[in-house]
Design a protein around this motif. Structure first.
Motif, short mmCIF file in Angstrom:
data_model
loop_
_atom_site.label_atom_id
_atom_site.label_comp_id
_atom_site.label_asym_id
_atom_site.label_seq_id
_atom_site.Cartn_x
_atom_site.Cartn_y
_atom_site.Cartn_z
N ASP A 1 18.75 31.96 29.86
CA ASP A 1 19.36 33.23 30.61
C ASP A 1 19.89 32.89 32.04
N VAL A 2 20.85 33.74 32.64
CA VAL A 2 21.54 33.71 34.04
C VAL A 2 21.13 34.98 34.73
N VAL A 3 20.87 34.70 35.81
CA VAL A 3 20.51 36.01 36.70
C VAL A 3 21.34 35.94 37.98
N LEU A 4 21.78 37.10 38.58
CA LEU A 4 22.67 37.12 39.82
C LEU A 4 21.66 37.83 40.54
N VAL A 5 21.50 37.28 41.78
CA VAL A 5 20.63 37.94 42.99
C VAL A 5 21.65 38.20 44.00
N ASP A 6 22.37 39.14 44.10
CA ASP A 6 23.45 39.16 45.13
C ASP A 6 23.03 40.31 46.15
N GLN A 7 23.84 40.51 47.17
CA GLN A 7 23.32 41.53 48.36
C GLN A 7 23.72 43.07 48.11
N ALA A 8 23.85 43.52 46.86
CA ALA A 8 24.02 44.65 46.68
C ALA A 8 22.72 45.61 46.86
N PRO A 9 22.68 46.70 47.51
CA PRO A 9 21.45 47.27 47.93
C PRO A 9 20.59 47.73 46.96
N ILE A 10 19.23 47.73 47.06
CA ILE A 10 18.38 48.33 45.97
C ILE A 10 18.39 50.00 46.20
N GLY A 11 17.87 50.50 45.19
CA GLY A 11 18.07 51.87 45.23
C GLY A 11 17.25 52.54 46.57
N ARG A 12 18.00 53.42 47.16
CA ARG A 12 17.81 53.92 48.64
C ARG A 12 17.15 55.37 48.55
N SER A 13 16.48 55.70 47.66
CA SER A 13 15.69 56.96 47.14
C SER A 13 14.23 56.79 47.54
N PRO A 14 13.93 57.83 48.09
CA PRO A 14 12.44 57.66 48.86
C PRO A 14 11.39 57.67 47.43
N ARG A 15 12.08 58.08 46.12
CA ARG A 15 10.96 57.97 44.94
C ARG A 15 10.96 56.42 44.44
N SER A 16 11.96 55.73 45.04
CA SER A 16 11.85 54.31 44.66
C SER A 16 11.01 53.53 45.44
N ASN A 17 10.19 52.56 45.03
CA ASN A 17 9.09 51.92 45.97
C ASN A 17 8.84 50.51 45.59
N PRO A 18 8.47 49.60 45.98
CA PRO A 18 8.01 48.39 45.58
C PRO A 18 7.34 48.25 44.23
N VAL A 19 6.56 48.99 43.94
CA VAL A 19 5.64 49.08 42.71
C VAL A 19 6.45 49.29 41.64
N THR A 20 7.39 50.29 41.68
CA THR A 20 8.35 50.67 40.80
C THR A 20 9.36 49.86 40.38
N TYR A 21 9.95 49.19 41.58
CA TYR A 21 11.08 48.60 41.41
C TYR A 21 10.84 47.10 40.82
N ILE A 22 9.37 46.66 40.80
CA ILE A 22 9.25 45.41 40.00
C ILE A 22 8.43 45.70 38.72
N LYS A 23 8.53 47.11 38.16
CA LYS A 23 7.93 47.49 36.97
C LYS A 23 6.54 47.51 36.95
N ALA A 24 5.69 47.15 38.03
CA ALA A 24 4.39 47.09 37.99
C ALA A 24 3.59 48.52 37.85
N PHE A 25 4.25 49.43 38.20
CA PHE A 25 3.51 50.79 38.20
C PHE A 25 3.29 51.11 36.59
N ASP A 26 4.09 50.74 35.68
CA ASP A 26 3.87 51.21 34.22
C ASP A 26 2.40 50.55 34.02
N GLU A 27 2.17 49.30 34.27
CA GLU A 27 0.92 48.46 33.83
C GLU A 27 -0.35 49.32 34.76
#
Length: 995
Positions: A729-755
């Motif tokens: 696989d190939v993955v690009l980690v660029d400088q585009a900002p992550i979601g800036r909504s207050p509803r977005s947080n670290p645990v939802t961004y890394i998909k840990a909240f589902d678990e």
């Protein structure tokens, strides 16, 4: 008699010693660039004793812990510290926000409701704060219409320059079109050789419905006797009844140069111009030549060769029959309908079907699915219809698409209307008609891409605007020049005394702004370069150049890592630009991690000692020299060499395969063939604008995605990419900002909240009440608080004041319904878990491997102090980028993944870089590969393999200058990076020996 006197009540605490006045203004020194930077503000200077300070008391914004701080005016103050320690909270969310809020409050209540409304920072008191300007990496508008020229206001002054002194050059014959007057025409005709015979006439037109008979009668009634028609001079009495010439020129007067007085000539000219709607023509014998008159159009009159010269009071070329509008600033704006190209509407490109996307693999046959849109189940009937018609029209369906003849391809595109098969054209036209449905718009966008506008060829302006020239160049040609070249062109302009007087102010403003772009190291950019194509560092320096060019005084400038994306070679230029702001009695606060920027500051404030809740305090304030001696400063330890980022003792050897990119020639790349080693930390270096992002982000990444059938933007021009079979696989980690909504947080961004929600749903109480994982999401109506809808607070619109956010009275800020909060796991409910730090949650969910595996990624990148439910819009830039890296790592497939990273050290402290390198080591240890675009010397010297591009920027770059280990590149005299790398390696060895 009692007398009343004017009195002033002075409080007991008042002291005349506290009453201070602003320091007197000091003229700004000139910033001069003539191949070498000469900036007097870079010289050692005597700093005046500051008379005022910015006083902050008990600041508690985000993680700041009742900070008390006094910042002197008219100084360069650098904020440093670990990523997430609170630097941006203090600089942007406190100082800038309060300065901007006070400025906005100076407007009327009616005006304030249309402006951005900022909340008052949580502080007891902020005194002595001047109006503030923030320059962040995302402060510039990133639309397709925004360019370097518009962002720096250079384009505005150029538009005015072209409107005032521009010359209209006919696009048909290339002649200078001028607006004449009777005086200027008389002055030109007086220079004819004495005795020259000439005719003065105007063109008259007959109404098509009436014929020429009424025209003849009208001309005779006006007193005219002769006309020129069909290459003959005839009198109106001789005109036949059925006379119908193509053109009729009415002779006003027959004159001889030098024989008649100027009064007769002027009267005749005014008559001709009046009846000719502002246009007239002068007929001269062909042998008469003069430099003061235009060449004219060859003509035959009564069997003799003549020339017809057109004059007019309007901008019209009579010879070519083209009218031109009066130049005005709007005509030269691609954001105005008056000047924009009609086809692309000023964008410079148009969106159209891309046949490379429609037929991505020309080696496939029609039966094998060469036409990608018809491979989907919804539209496979189109392919079946084509296959059914193929035999009747001798269309081979088992031959590779690339080997079909043009006639066969045309059949596929145009279709067979008589058989009710519309082909690709009919198919996409049908989609266009149904574009009102979202899924159709999305599907249609997959097969489209941008291409240069065929009408304006990417110049954005229409033909009328491009016909106006200054110094022989139109605005598009001048904007396409590199900033340094454009500056030299404008300085060398040859103008008349009148033109120079009119253009003086405009030229000064344009040259000043271009000079500032040179000062901040952007001389390789062009003014028409779209801001969307700039890196974050380049965009911020464009904004910085615009701020310097504004000539404001007594302001507070807040800069967010202006050295981001800047090569060490250009740091001195940036320092000079910031000193230019100080020279105009401004105060500059810089959030920075670059060593040179810290050492150049007048004062340094370190926030710490840790990050998140462990930070938010002032651990040091003083000069850079005092910081180096301070035992309490973590940054000072790195500056003094007490702590170092060690170079690896052994570097990996390239024995895990290669990715080979051949023939890369996008933007400024010069047909490069580059080999990237796998299983190693490979760093791509070079000066700003050398072509690093073009090579890695715009060519290599999309080329690999295309080979792996991943959707992305089309790659830039290249021949081939080889070796993709060695990676999964190939993955690009660029400088585009992550979601800036207050509803977005670290645990939802890394998909840990589902678990985590699954863990709560598996409890006995949840099963008893039939609660599923959905009930434990604050984004779902099933479990969230109905009053605040899962936000935890209620937003109250205050019209012209900043909105007020109040804690929800129903859930008390915990986001969930009461019955959901009754479900506990190990004594904690879901809201308690969201309030945990990553480190606390990792321990709390012991035994749950899936949850811990994802949280471990946050710990690996140094984000263990973050709270799981912390809103994403409160994260710093460095935290956001590391959160993105953790998300990609946690989602990476097993096997060999190639990670492409764009300046991952942005926003990171020296200590954070150490942790980032440890994260890289962990990735490499399990078989992944890293290709990093970077300027930071600490990361460069830690690489296994370097690919240095250059030697310069833009046209001077685009070549591979050096490859190999950092030690090998440091020995290459042609490599600019190598010169700085050699010094960094030597200092690292010396520091390691002394530790």
């Amino acid at each position: 008699m009692n007398c009343m006197q004017n009195t002033i009540d002075v409080p007991n605490s008042f002291s005349w010693a506290n009453l201070t006045l602003p320091a007197p203004l000091v003229p700004s020194p000139a910033l001069v660039y003539d191949g070498k930077l000469r900036n007097p503000v870079l010289e050692p200077r005597e700093l005046p004793v500051p008379e005022r300070v910015i006083a902050l008391r008990r600041v508690e914004v985000h993680n700041l812990q009742q900070v008390d701080l006094d910042l002197p005016h008219y100084r360069w103050i650098t904020f440093c510290g670990l990523s997430g320690s609170g630097k941006s909270s203090l600089a942007f969310d406190t100082l800038y926000a309060e300065g901007q809020r006070r400025y906005i409050e100076s407007f009327s209540a009616y005006t304030r409701q249309f402006l951005e409304r900022l909340e008052k920072p949580a502080a007891e008191r902020i005194d002595g704060l001047p109006p503030a300007i923030a320059i962040a990496a995302d402060s510039s508008t990133r639309s397709n219409r925004s360019t370097v020229g518009t962002a720096t206001e250079t384009h505005d002054y150029l538009r005015l320059l072209f409107a005032r002194i521009g010359r209209v050059i006919c696009r048909g014959c290339g002649r200078w079109i001028r607006r004449e007057s009777p005086e200027t025409i008389v002055d030109a005709l007086r220079r004819l050789p004495e005795g020259t015979r000439f005719l003065l006439a105007f063109e008259s037109h007959a109404e098509e419905s009436d014929g020429t008979a009424p025209l003849v009668e009208r001309l005779r009634s006006l007193g005219f006797q002769r006309v020129i028609a069909d290459e003959k001079t005839i009198t109106l009495e001789q005109a036949p009844a059925d006379w119908n010439p193509e053109k009729v020129f009415v002779v006003v007067d027959r004159l001889t140069a030098g024989a008649q007085g100027e009064t007769r000539l002027r009267d005749s000219l005014e008559t001709a111009l009046g009846h000719g709607a502002g246009h007239c023509s002068v007929w001269l014998p062909a042998e008469v030549r003069t430099e003061v008159l235009p060449a004219g159009v060859p003509a035959t009159l009564d069997g003799q060769p003549w020339r017809r010269l057109g004059f007019g009071t309007q901008l019209r070329c009579d010879d070519c029959g083209i009218d031109y509008p009066t130049p005005e600033p709007r005509l030269f704006s691609f954001n105005s309908p008056l000047g924009a190209c009609a086809e692309c509407e000023g964008f410079g490109n148009v969106i159209d079907l891309d046949w490379n996307l429609i037929v991505p693999d020309a080696s496939k046959s029609l039966r094998e699915g060469a036409i990608a849109p018809w491979n989907t189940p919804a539209y496979e009937h189109e392919l079946k219809e084509l296959l059914a018609l193929a035999r009747d029209y001798e269309l081979p369906v088992d031959v590779p698409f690339g080997k079909l003849t043009e006639a066969q391809k045309a059949l596929i595109v145009a279709g067979v209307p008589e058989r009710k098969f519309g082909g690709l054209n009919g198919f996409f036209a049908w989609l266009e008609r149904r574009k009102y449905k979202m899924h159709n718009r999305v599907f249609l966008s997959r097969w489209r891409s941008y291409r240069t506008c065929p009408t304006c060829e990417g110049r954005r302006l229409n033909a009328d605007a491009l016909s106006v020239r200054v110094g022989g160049k139109n605005l598009a040609e001048l904007s396409a020049m590199k900033v340094g070249d454009a500056l030299g062109f404008l300085k060398a302009l040859e103008l008349s005394n009148h033109e120079r007087q009119v253009a003086r102010t405009m030229l000064e403003q344009v040259q000043s702004r271009l000079n500032f772009l040179v000062v901040v190291g952007l001389d390789y950019l062009t003014l028409d370069r779209s801001l969307r194509t700039l890196s974050g560092g380049e965009s911020q320096r464009v904004a910085l150049a615009s701020a310097i060019g504004s000539s404001l005084v007594n302001m507070l400038y807040v800069l967010d890592e202006p050295s981001a994306g800047l090569h060490p070679r250009d740091t001195d230029r940036l320092i000079g630009a910031i000193r230019g702001l100080l020279a105009r009695q401004n105060t500059v606060i810089v959030v920075e991690h670059e060593e040179a920027m810290i050492r150049a500051a007048d004062q340094v404030v370190e926030i710490g000692p840790g990050a998140g809740q462990r930070g938010g305090r002032v651990v040091f304030q003083g000069t850079p020299e005092e910081m180096i001696e301070s035992p309490d400063s973590l940054t000072g330890d790195y500056l003094a060499g007490r702590r170092i980022i060690r170079s690896p003792q052994r570097r990996r050897t390239p024995n895990h395969g290669w990715i080979r990119l051949a023939g890369a020639r996008g933007n400024n790349l010069k047909n490069l063939t580059v080999e990237f080693p796998l299983g190693m930390l490979c760093v791509v270096t070079g000066v700003s604008g050398a072509g690093k992002s073009t090579l890695v982000q715009d060519t290599l990444y999309p080329a690999l995605c295309k080979r792996m059938k991943k959707e992305t933007t089309p790659p830039l021009a290249h021949d081939d990419v080889l070796g993709d079979g060695q990676i999964g696989d190939v993955v690009l980690v660029d400088q585009a900002p992550i979601g800036r909504s207050p509803r977005s947080n670290p645990v939802t961004y890394i998909k840990a909240f589902d678990e985590i929600r699954a863990v709560f749903a598996a409890t006995v109480d949840a099963k008893t009440r039939n609660y599923t994982a959905t009930h434990f999401s604050f984004n779902n109506e099933a479990g969230r608080c109905s009053q605040c809808e899962g936000d935890g607070y209620i937003q109250v619109d205050m019209q012209f004041l900043a909105d007020v956010f109040m804690k929800c009275s129903q859930c008390h800020g915990r986001r969930y319904r009461r019955e959901i909060l009754d479900i506990n796991y190990r004594g904690r409910n879901i809201a308690d878990v969201l309030d945990m730090t990553v480190r606390e949650a990792f321990t709390f969910f012991r035994g749950h491997a899936k949850v811990q595996a994802r949280l471990k990624r946050l710990i690996d990148v140094g984000l263990d102090y973050l709270r799981l439910g912390q809103p994403a819009n409160t994260l710093s830039g460095g935290e956001s980028q590391r959160l993105k890296l953790a998300a990609y790592i946690s989602a990476a497939k097993r096997g060999r993944t190639l990670f492409l990273l764009d300046e991952p050290t942005t926003g990171l402290h020296f200590a954070d870089i150490v942790q980032l390198l440890d994260c890289f080591e962990a990735l490499l240890a399990v078989g992944h590969s890293l290709i990093v675009v970077e300027h930071n010397l600490h990361l460069i010297k830690s690489a296994d393999y370097l690919i240095d591009l250059g030697p310069g920027a833009a046209d001077e770059g685009g070549e591979v200058v050096a490859t190999g280990t950092p030690e090998n590149v440091a020995r290459q005299s042609r490599s600019i990076t190598g010169r700085y790398l050699a010094k960094a390696l030597a200092e690292a060895q010396q520091a390691a020996a002394s530790v």
